[in-house]
Design a protein around this motif. Structure first.
Motif, mmCIF file in Angstrom:
data_model
loop_
_atom_site.group_PDB
_atom_site.id
_atom_site.type_symbol
_atom_site.label_atom_id
_atom_site.label_comp_id
_atom_site.label_asym_id
_atom_site.label_seq_id
_atom_site.Cartn_x
_atom_site.Cartn_y
_atom_site.Cartn_z
ATOM 1 N N THR A 1 1.842 6.483 -1.335
ATOM 2 C CA THR A 1 1.768 5.121 -1.011
ATOM 3 C C THR A 1 0.514 4.567 -0.237
ATOM 4 O O THR A 1 0.231 3.340 -0.078
ATOM 5 C CB THR A 1 3.132 4.259 -0.082
ATOM 6 O OG1 THR A 1 3.194 5.342 1.016
ATOM 7 C CG2 THR A 1 4.216 4.579 -0.914
ATOM 8 N N TRP B 1 -2.791 4.835 -1.005
ATOM 9 C CA TRP B 1 -3.600 4.371 -2.149
ATOM 10 C C TRP B 1 -3.178 3.185 -2.811
ATOM 11 O O TRP B 1 -2.693 3.139 -3.959
ATOM 12 C CB TRP B 1 -4.112 5.407 -3.337
ATOM 13 C CG TRP B 1 -4.967 6.552 -2.833
ATOM 14 C CD1 TRP B 1 -5.681 6.459 -1.673
ATOM 15 C CD2 TRP B 1 -5.189 7.773 -3.503
ATOM 16 N NE1 TRP B 1 -6.299 7.651 -1.499
ATOM 17 C CE2 TRP B 1 -6.205 8.339 -2.648
ATOM 18 C CE3 TRP B 1 -4.931 7.982 -4.781
ATOM 19 C CZ2 TRP B 1 -6.415 9.625 -3.252
ATOM 20 C CZ3 TRP B 1 -5.217 9.623 -5.072
ATOM 21 C CH2 TRP B 1 -6.141 10.210 -4.268
ATOM 22 N N SER B 2 -2.976 2.033 -2.022
ATOM 23 C CA SER B 2 -2.395 0.929 -2.538
ATOM 24 C C SER B 2 -3.126 -0.251 -1.825
ATOM 25 O O SER B 2 -3.766 -0.248 -0.766
ATOM 26 C CB SER B 2 -1.012 0.639 -2.172
ATOM 27 O OG SER B 2 -0.841 0.585 -0.914
ATOM 28 N N PHE B 3 -3.036 -1.417 -2.618
ATOM 29 C CA PHE B 3 -3.672 -2.470 -2.126
ATOM 30 C C PHE B 3 -3.035 -2.887 -0.649
ATOM 31 O O PHE B 3 -3.656 -3.672 0.089
ATOM 32 C CB PHE B 3 -3.520 -3.827 -3.027
ATOM 33 C CG PHE B 3 -4.505 -3.492 -4.128
ATOM 34 C CD1 PHE B 3 -5.976 -3.725 -3.826
ATOM 35 C CD2 PHE B 3 -4.129 -3.476 -5.448
ATOM 36 C CE1 PHE B 3 -6.842 -3.521 -5.066
ATOM 37 C CE2 PHE B 3 -5.209 -3.249 -6.429
ATOM 38 C CZ PHE B 3 -6.496 -3.250 -6.385
ATOM 39 N N ALA B 4 -1.780 -2.699 -0.660
ATOM 40 C CA ALA B 4 -0.980 -3.143 0.629
ATOM 41 C C ALA B 4 -1.648 -2.498 1.802
ATOM 42 O O ALA B 4 -1.762 -3.015 2.802
ATOM 43 C CB ALA B 4 0.579 -2.641 0.253
ATOM 44 N N THR B 5 -1.885 -1.137 1.686
ATOM 45 C CA THR B 5 -2.414 -0.403 2.653
ATOM 46 C C THR B 5 -3.867 -0.863 2.889
ATOM 47 O O THR B 5 -4.242 -1.088 4.281
ATOM 48 C CB THR B 5 -2.773 1.009 2.330
ATOM 49 O OG1 THR B 5 -1.248 1.661 2.357
ATOM 50 C CG2 THR B 5 -3.178 2.088 3.531
ATOM 51 N N ASN C 1 -3.416 -3.773 4.814
ATOM 52 C CA ASN C 1 -3.028 -3.481 6.210
ATOM 53 C C ASN C 1 -4.390 -3.457 7.355
ATOM 54 O O ASN C 1 -4.061 -3.857 8.297
ATOM 55 C CB ASN C 1 -2.175 -2.410 6.344
ATOM 56 C CG ASN C 1 -0.890 -2.525 5.983
ATOM 57 O OD1 ASN C 1 -0.172 -3.809 6.167
ATOM 58 N ND2 ASN C 1 0.132 -1.613 5.492
#
Lengths: 296, 309
Positions: free
Chosen positions: B28, B30-34, B37
């Protein structure tokens, strides 16, 4: 929010929900106990859900807790069980969590009802009635005192709802029994701080008969202050939480009573409520969990 | 020139290596969410690290920035909740008060020849007391009036606060590298006597660096409040240490005379990425602290070795 890679963890199966438990300071034994209880529960129910436990360094570091919640959203958890470090300041991020489809359950420190309303948010609280628990501890103390005796209250971090509730509960019991509350001061939940404050109170009020502490950490600090003032026989102490460090003091009477809100089960109650809601696809409501008065 | 370029490359390489490592360990990450964040939690730290870099380059330090963050936030809370003032007015108030108090630390330390370490330590206590007094130790919920600043906008994962902080970092680097004031900062930090002899004004730039740091802390306080949707009088406890750590990881010398705002920003990114990665790996709090501390020491060691060789 989108993810570059699929969120589902192949090894753990497709349907097992991920539940995040976000705590306050795990250096505090009370939250450590809560986390251990949750981990034990997960081990026993490993087939039902996956658990991610996180805590913050310092009880007042709200930004870190906000960041943790954001991280949990990014990790794609289905439910978030949180002991908020502040009753108001976490609401913004919890709104973000709910908007991203995460089920949020509030444990330990109840979120401020007015602020929730202002933010247009409904988050169920699963936990004990702190006010009632503190009142019952206060009633045990009142039996050892005489009407008109001077008492003082050590509250926790003043912004925290459960500190306010415990303070009110102590006040309810003391007023009903006709005690004189000479001072209410904050020990910020901490032993060291509580000890300093208690020492000051003992000096300022030589006739003081009891210190009512909103948690056991502060009761330990108060006990140290009473001991160094050589007033162990004169001053009664009560606490809240029933942490193991308090056991010897309860046994030899330096602390009279505390409240056990079943700390090891508090997070578990929240997790169970979350799992039930996920399974039934319902909106959970508030759940009241038990509090027992402990005197030895 | 080449050396400077290598410095950037090394910091970037560390950052990329961390992102790769965490991404391999946790799917999780490598995500735009991270990405969002990390981007949205650093604006306050990036601003303060920018100001701190300038102060540290002149050979000073300011330990009061965490308390100042709490105090300026308290001002924003009282202004917006109790006085019903708008966000822009509150922001100006916070900037101005931050600038005055930061400048005050600089003024006392420069004019009376006291170490800024000590003066700012006193300021740390005073300003925290003021923050508690102003809010009666209670958190103020501001809500929707301030939240948009810290929330993703325009369909992106980053917030306005992040955009502003990146712009400030660029402006800070331009100030440092391309203006007379910036060169004075470096000259003063490298050798104050030599600077004085060669006719560089010594006192005023130092006070100005502190005032800039204060004002940036005021802006940081607004962003901090926007993330919480609230003003918290306890905000920023220990924040000065995070800022100094980021600046030092970026290779700015504690002795003054050498440093870069952009590299401090890379330092901020490295520490924030490390924290985010450790959380996603499920590291326990003690482990997080041990690893973060070790990384800070390793970064400074690496910098020192490179300079010697």
């Amino acid at each position: 929010m989108s993810s570059c890679r699929p969120v589902t963890d192949v090894q753990s199966g497709y349907d097992k929900p991920k539940v995040a438990l976000v705590m306050k300071s795990l250096a505090n034994e009370f939250f450590q106990t809560m986390a251990e209880g949750a981990k034990k529960h997960q081990t026993a129910h490993a087939a039902d859900y996956e658990l991610i436990v996180n805590g913050i360094k310092n009880e007042t570091d709200l930004a870190e807790q906000v960041a943790l919640v954001d991280q949990m959203i990014a990790q794609g958890v289905q439910a978030l069980v949180i002991a908020p470090a502040d009753s108001k300041a976490l609401i913004t991020v919890l709104k973000r969590a709910k908007d991203s489809g995460v089920l949020v359950i509030n444990i330990d420190n109840k979120l401020d009802a007015d602020t929730l309303k202002q933010a247009g948010l409904q988050i169920p609280f699963v936990g004990p009635d702190n006010r009632d628990g503190a009142k019952r501890v206060g009633e045990v103390l009142a039996k050892k005192l005489q009407s008109g005796d001077e008492v003082a209250i050590l509250e926790g971090v003043t912004t925290a709802f459960n500190s306010q509730q415990r303070k009110s509960g102590f006040e309810d019991a003391m007023r009903a029994a006709g005690m004189k509350i000479v001072s209410v001061q904050s020990g910020e939940w901490e032993m060291e701080k509580a000890s300093t404050v208690a020492a000051g109170l003992l000096t300022a009020n030589p006739g003081l008969k009891a210190l009512l502490c909103a948690n056991d950490n502060m009761a330990l600090g108060a006990a140290a202050a009473v001991q160094s003032a050589q007033k162990t026989a004169q001053v009664q102490i009560v606490g809240f939480d029933n942490i193991s460090a308090l056991k010897p003091l309860l046994a030899d009477g330096r602390v009279l009573a505390t409240a056990d809100q079943h700390g090891d089960q508090l997070a578990v109650f929240g997790i169970e409520a979350a799992l039930k809601a996920l399974k039934d696809k319902t909106v959970p409501s508030d759940v009241q969990t038990p509090v027992d008065v402990v005197t030895k | 020139m080449l050396r400077r370029f290598t410095d950037y490359l090394i910091l970037l390489a560390v950052l990329v290596a961390m992102v790769l490592l965490f991404g391999l360990l946790r799917d999780t990450f490598w995500s735009f969410a991270t990405l969002g964040n990390i981007a949205n939690r650093i604006p306050a730290l990036a601003l303060v690290a920018t100001g701190m870099t300038l102060v540290m380059i002149t050979g000073g330090i300011d330990l009061s920035v965490g308390s100042l963050l709490g105090f300026c936030g308290a001002v924003v809370g009282v202004a917006m909740v109790d006085l019903q003032l708008g966000l822009f007015t509150a922001l100006l108030l916070s900037l101005a008060l931050g600038g005055v108090l930061g400048g005050g630390t600089g003024f006392v330390s420069v004019k009376f020849r006291l170490p800024s370490f000590i003066v700012s330590l006193g300021m740390l206590e005073m300003v925290r007391g003021l923050a508690y007094k102003l809010t009666e130790s209670k958190t103020k919920y501001i809500g929707a009036a301030i939240e948009p600043l810290g929330a993703p906008f325009g369909g992106l994962v980053i917030s306005p606060a992040f955009v502003v902080s990146v712009l400030v970092v660029i402006a800070g680097q331009v100030l440092l590298s391309n203006t007379a004031l910036g060169r004075h900062f470096i000259a003063i930090g490298a050798n104050r006597e030599a600077a004085l002899v060669s006719g560089v004004p010594v006192d005023r730039p130092r006070i100005l660096a502190h005032a800039l740091l204060g004002a940036l802390t005021g802006l940081a306080a607004v962003f901090h409040c926007s993330r919480l949707g609230s003003a918290d009088p306890n905000a920023g406890v220990g924040f000065e240490l995070s800022a100094i750590a980021a600046v030092v990881v970026g290779g700015t010398s504690l002795m003054g005379g050498r440093g870069s705002v952009v590299k401090s920003f890379l330092g901020v990114l490295i520490i924030a990425t490390l924290e985010a990665g450790l959380v996603q790996l499920g590291a326990s709090d003690p482990d997080k602290r041990i690893v973060t501390g070790a990384v800070i020491i390793a970064a400074v060691l690496a910098d020192t070795w490179r300079r010697k060789s």
